[in-house]
Design an enzyme around this catalytic site. Structure first.
Site, PDB file in Angstrom:
ATOM      1  N   PHE A 259     -15.744   2.974   6.766  1.00 12.99           N
ATOM      2  CA  PHE A 259     -14.255   3.432   6.416  1.00 12.99           C
ATOM      3  C   PHE A 259     -14.041   3.384   5.051  1.00 12.99           C
ATOM      4  O   PHE A 259     -12.902   3.767   4.413  1.00 12.99           O
ATOM      5  CB  PHE A 259     -13.271   2.453   7.053  1.00 12.99           C
TER       6      PHE A 259
ATOM      7  N   LYS B 287       0.774  -1.148   0.013  1.00 15.22           N
ATOM      8  CA  LYS B 287      -0.116  -0.087  -0.151  1.00 15.22           C
ATOM      9  C   LYS B 287       0.885   1.290   0.045  1.00 15.22           C
ATOM     10  O   LYS B 287       2.162   1.131   0.331  1.00 15.22           O
ATOM     11  CB  LYS B 287      -1.025  -0.006   1.310  1.00 15.22           C
TER      12      LYS B 287
ATOM     13  N   ARG C 290       2.597  -6.447   9.208  1.00 14.56           N
ATOM     14  CA  ARG C 290       1.768  -5.078   9.651  1.00 14.56           C
ATOM     15  C   ARG C 290       2.420  -4.786  11.175  1.00 14.56           C
ATOM     16  O   ARG C 290       2.309  -3.401  11.427  1.00 14.56           O
ATOM     17  CB  ARG C 290       0.463  -5.470   9.746  1.00 14.56           C
TER      18      ARG C 290
ATOM     19  N   ASN D 164      -2.121   0.172   6.633  1.00 13.49           N
ATOM     20  CA  ASN D 164      -1.632  -0.963   7.011  1.00 13.49           C
ATOM     21  C   ASN D 164      -0.711  -1.907   6.551  1.00 13.49           C
ATOM     22  O   ASN D 164      -0.727  -3.121   6.328  1.00 13.49           O
ATOM     23  CB  ASN D 164      -2.743  -2.003   7.801  1.00 13.49           C
TER      24      ASN D 164
HETATM   25  N1  UDP Z   1      -9.813  -0.935   7.087  1.00 12.07           N
HETATM   26  C1  UDP Z   1     -10.149   0.385   7.647  1.00 12.07           C
HETATM   27  N2  UDP Z   1     -10.945   0.407   8.918  1.00 12.07           N
HETATM   28  C2  UDP Z   1     -11.441  -0.716   9.515  1.00 12.07           C
HETATM   29  C3  UDP Z   1     -11.125  -2.011   8.772  1.00 12.07           C
HETATM   30  C4  UDP Z   1     -10.362  -1.893   7.362  1.00 12.07           C
HETATM   31  O1  UDP Z   1      -9.658   1.444   7.166  1.00 12.07           O
HETATM   32  O2  UDP Z   1     -11.963  -0.512  10.507  1.00 12.07           O
HETATM   33  C5  UDP Z   1      -9.273  -0.768   5.720  1.00 12.07           C
HETATM   34  C6  UDP Z   1      -7.767  -1.512   6.022  1.00 12.07           C
HETATM   35  O3  UDP Z   1      -6.752  -1.013   5.157  1.00 12.07           O
HETATM   36  C7  UDP Z   1      -8.005  -2.930   5.461  1.00 12.07           C
HETATM   37  C8  UDP Z   1      -8.930  -2.746   4.267  1.00 12.07           C
HETATM   38  O4  UDP Z   1      -9.733  -1.681   4.776  1.00 12.07           O
HETATM   39  O5  UDP Z   1      -6.904  -3.656   5.064  1.00 12.07           O
HETATM   40  C9  UDP Z   1      -9.886  -3.982   4.257  1.00 12.07           C
HETATM   41  O6  UDP Z   1     -10.384  -4.350   4.893  1.00 12.07           O
HETATM   42  P1  UDP Z   1     -10.337  -6.166   5.432  1.00 12.07           P
HETATM   43  O7  UDP Z   1     -11.419  -6.290   6.514  1.00 12.07           O
HETATM   44  O8  UDP Z   1     -10.754  -6.775   4.130  1.00 12.07           O
HETATM   45  O9  UDP Z   1      -8.821  -6.352   6.062  1.00 12.07           O
HETATM   46  P2  UDP Z   1      -7.773  -7.234   5.439  1.00 12.07           P
HETATM   47  O10 UDP Z   1      -8.329  -8.235   4.615  1.00 12.07           O
HETATM   48  O11 UDP Z   1      -6.997  -6.254   4.527  1.00 12.07           O
HETATM   49  O12 UDP Z   1      -7.089  -7.472   6.617  1.00 12.07           O
END
Ligand code: UDP
Ligand code: MG
Length: 138
Positions: free
Chosen positions: A57, A9, A102, A112
């Site tokens: 979000f 990212k 992370r 992240n």
């Molecule tokens: N994200 C965020 N706030 C939240 C949860 C997720 O900004 O409360 C963002 C974060 O960058 C995350 C992405 O949205 O990586 C996609 O969320 P997901 O739950 O799919 O997490 P991941 O699969 O990336 O761990």
């Protein structure tokens, strides 16, 4: 053999963590099949993050993901989807296990460091969004 899509990212790319992150995947028997730099657009974000469009979000996620270049890659290996997500650690870096990408490189739950596909179905869908068939060396 399983394939997965990974994005480095804008936060991690901007801080020159790309090489270190790729090194961790390669050190865990994951093989690069495709790799490119690009800038995510709002349209691309709405395809990639289709499951999150209605989440509170989402606007801040798109603002962040379009804020600078990202690195997209396809990684392949045994249990690649689960393995990459384990190496990445929990979504929220404060909850990410020590030694994960992370935990070491992420700034916040939004910024992240990395994305990785969460299922075979999503891996196939996401790889198709970022790469033409001719760009993937299986
Ligand atoms: N994200 C965020 N706030 C939240 C949860 C997720 O900004 O409360 C963002 C974060 O960058 C995350 C992405 O949205 O990586 C996609 O969320 P997901 O739950 O799919 O997490 P991941 O699969 O990336 O761990
Ligand atoms: Mg996800």
């Amino acid at each position: 053999m399983e394939s997965t899509l990974v994005l480095i990212k804008p936060d991690a790319f901007g801080k020159n963590y790309t090489g270190e992150i790729i090194k961790r995947y390669e050190a865990n028997d994951l093989k690069l099949q495709a790799l490119k730099l690009l800038k995510m657009t709002p349209e691309l974000a709405s395809k990639h993050y289709v499951d999150h469009i209605e989440k509170p979000f989402y606007p801040s996620l798109v603002e962040f993901m379009t804020s600078g270049p990202i690195v997209a890659m396809v990684l392949a290996g045994e249990n690649a989807i689960g393995k990459v997500r384990a190496l990445n650690g929990a979504t929220n870096p404060e909850k990410a296990e020590a030694g994960t990408i992370r935990a070491d490189f992420a700034e916040s739950v939004t910024c992240n460091a990395v994305h990785a596909s969460d299922s075979k179905e999503n891996a196939a869908r996401e790889i198709d969004i970022f790469f033409d068939k001719t760009e993937v060396f299986a």
